[in-house]
Design a protein around this motif. Structure first.
Motif, PDB file in Angstrom:
ATOM      1  N   THR A 177       0.834  -1.210   0.000  1.00  0.00           N
ATOM      2  CA  THR A 177       0.000   0.000   0.000  1.00  0.00           C
ATOM      3  C   THR A 177       0.870   1.262   0.000  1.00  0.00           C
ATOM      4  O   THR A 177       0.624   2.199  -0.777  1.00  0.00           O
ATOM      5  CB  THR A 177      -0.926  -0.015   1.238  1.00  0.00           C
ATOM      6  OG1 THR A 177      -1.696  -1.218   1.188  1.00  0.00           O
ATOM      7  CG2 THR A 177      -1.864   1.174   1.242  1.00  0.00           C
ATOM      8  N   ASP A 196      -8.272  -3.812  -0.899  1.00  0.00           N
ATOM      9  CA  ASP A 196      -8.029  -4.336   0.440  1.00  0.00           C
ATOM     10  C   ASP A 196      -9.256  -4.016   1.289  1.00  0.00           C
ATOM     11  O   ASP A 196      -9.642  -2.837   1.395  1.00  0.00           O
ATOM     12  CB  ASP A 196      -6.774  -3.642   1.019  1.00  0.00           C
ATOM     13  CG  ASP A 196      -6.410  -4.156   2.406  1.00  0.00           C
ATOM     14  OD1 ASP A 196      -7.297  -4.699   3.102  1.00  0.00           O
ATOM     15  OD2 ASP A 196      -5.245  -3.992   2.790  1.00  0.00           O
ATOM     16  N   ASP A 239      -3.791  -2.080  -5.596  1.00  0.00           N
ATOM     17  CA  ASP A 239      -3.239  -2.464  -4.290  1.00  0.00           C
ATOM     18  C   ASP A 239      -4.101  -3.586  -3.711  1.00  0.00           C
ATOM     19  O   ASP A 239      -5.270  -3.374  -3.384  1.00  0.00           O
ATOM     20  CB  ASP A 239      -3.252  -1.257  -3.347  1.00  0.00           C
ATOM     21  CG  ASP A 239      -2.729  -1.631  -1.967  1.00  0.00           C
ATOM     22  OD1 ASP A 239      -1.767  -2.422  -1.897  1.00  0.00           O
ATOM     23  OD2 ASP A 239      -3.294  -1.146  -0.969  1.00  0.00           O
ATOM     24  N   LEU A 240      -3.496  -4.777  -3.601  1.00  0.00           N
ATOM     25  CA  LEU A 240      -4.231  -5.935  -3.070  1.00  0.00           C
ATOM     26  C   LEU A 240      -3.923  -6.125  -1.592  1.00  0.00           C
ATOM     27  O   LEU A 240      -2.894  -5.663  -1.103  1.00  0.00           O
ATOM     28  CB  LEU A 240      -3.799  -7.191  -3.825  1.00  0.00           C
ATOM     29  CG  LEU A 240      -4.187  -7.252  -5.308  1.00  0.00           C
ATOM     30  CD1 LEU A 240      -3.302  -8.248  -6.040  1.00  0.00           C
ATOM     31  CD2 LEU A 240      -5.654  -7.635  -5.455  1.00  0.00           C
TER      32      LEU A 240
END
Ligand SMILES: Nc1ncnc2c1ncn2[C@@H]1O[C@H](COP(=O)(O)OP(=O)(O)OP(=O)(O)O)[C@@H](O)[C@H]1O
Ligand SMILES: [Mg+2]
Length: 231
Positions: free
Chosen positions: A16, A39, A85-86
């Motif tokens: 992140t 997320d 962003d995972l």
């Protein structure tokens, strides 16, 4: 286009922080950027709620396993840079994101435990490559390891040793590292880009900006190389 996805099954690898900084630096250069917050803890949605995101950096919240492919496709049609962003997982959402990716960043702290987790991320990428190659023989999904939270003062033996090992295995790495800097943490505390942090409260903002700019410049070089190889 292009879509860059940050992957690491390990929580806290720096996904992140790195993707937000890259997104902000691309936006600072005038690019239109979509940054998908995939997320469930919504770190980027929270950051944007501070009201200090530039207009040309669109944070797209509430991205999940079911909608991620559509959200990436929509964003890729609308803006020149898509970043994803995972969360720290190897779940299906990662595979769904990789199917839409042009480039993968694997953030990794400079320790052997983290290297093992990065290895799992590389496996996810190569599995995706092999699956597509059954139908598109020349398909490649390029990736690079991005070292994060490394010592800002000097290169530790651990990091140097890991770099050597990865080089021997011909695993691509960013030369630039996201160094361990308080300013990167403070961005989330104050919900502000580095450039808007109060330098009387946060030390080392200027060096953090140089760091974030360098990582972003290297990403742009890598994306250009990939595009040239594909055309
Ligand atoms: N370069 C850096 N310098 C200082 N602190 C950092 C840096 N990168 C990450 N951190 C800190 O490390 C922690 C984890 O970082 P981050 O949330 O970016 O990781 P993540 O990979 O996104 O984690 P998750 O898998 O939980 O989403 C946070 O507290 C963040 O502030
Ligand atoms: Mg994260």
């Amino acid at each position: 286009m292009p879509t860059t996805v940050a992957v690491s099954p390990k929580g806290g690898a720096g996904k992140t922080t790195s993707m937000l900084n890259i997104g902000l630096q691309l936006a600072k250069k005038g690019a239109r950027v979509a940054l998908l917050d995939a997320d469930p803890n919504n770190p980027l949605k929270d950051f944007a709620s501070g009201g200090h995101c530039p207009e040309n950096l669109l944070i797209i919240p509430d991205v999940n396993e079911d909608n991620i492919a559509d959200k990436i496709r929509e964003a890729a049609e609308a803006v020149p840079f898509v970043l994803v962003d995972l969360e720290g997982t190897a779940a299906k959402i990662v595979v769904n994101a990789l199917q839409q990716a042009d480039y993968v960043i694997i953030p990794m702290r400079g320790s052997h435990l983290d290297a093992k987790e990065a290895g799992k991320a590389i496996k996810l990428v190569t599995d995706q490559e092999l699956a597509v190659r059954r139908h598109v023989p020349n398909y490649r999904l390029p990736y690079s390891i991005l070292f994060t939270c490394t010592s800002a003062a000097y290169e530790t033996r651990n990091t140097a040793g890991l770099r050597e090992d990865l080089q021997k295995m011909e695993i691509p790495m960013f030369e630039t590292e996201m160094k361990d800097r308080d300013a990167f943490k403070s961005m989330f505390k104050y919900q502000r880009p580095l450039e808007l942090l109060d330098t009387s409260l946060v030390p080392g903002v200027a060096t953090a900006i140089v760091n974030a700019e360098a990582v972003t410049a290297e990403l742009l070089t890598n994306l250009k190389t990939i595009q040239e190889a594909a055309s």
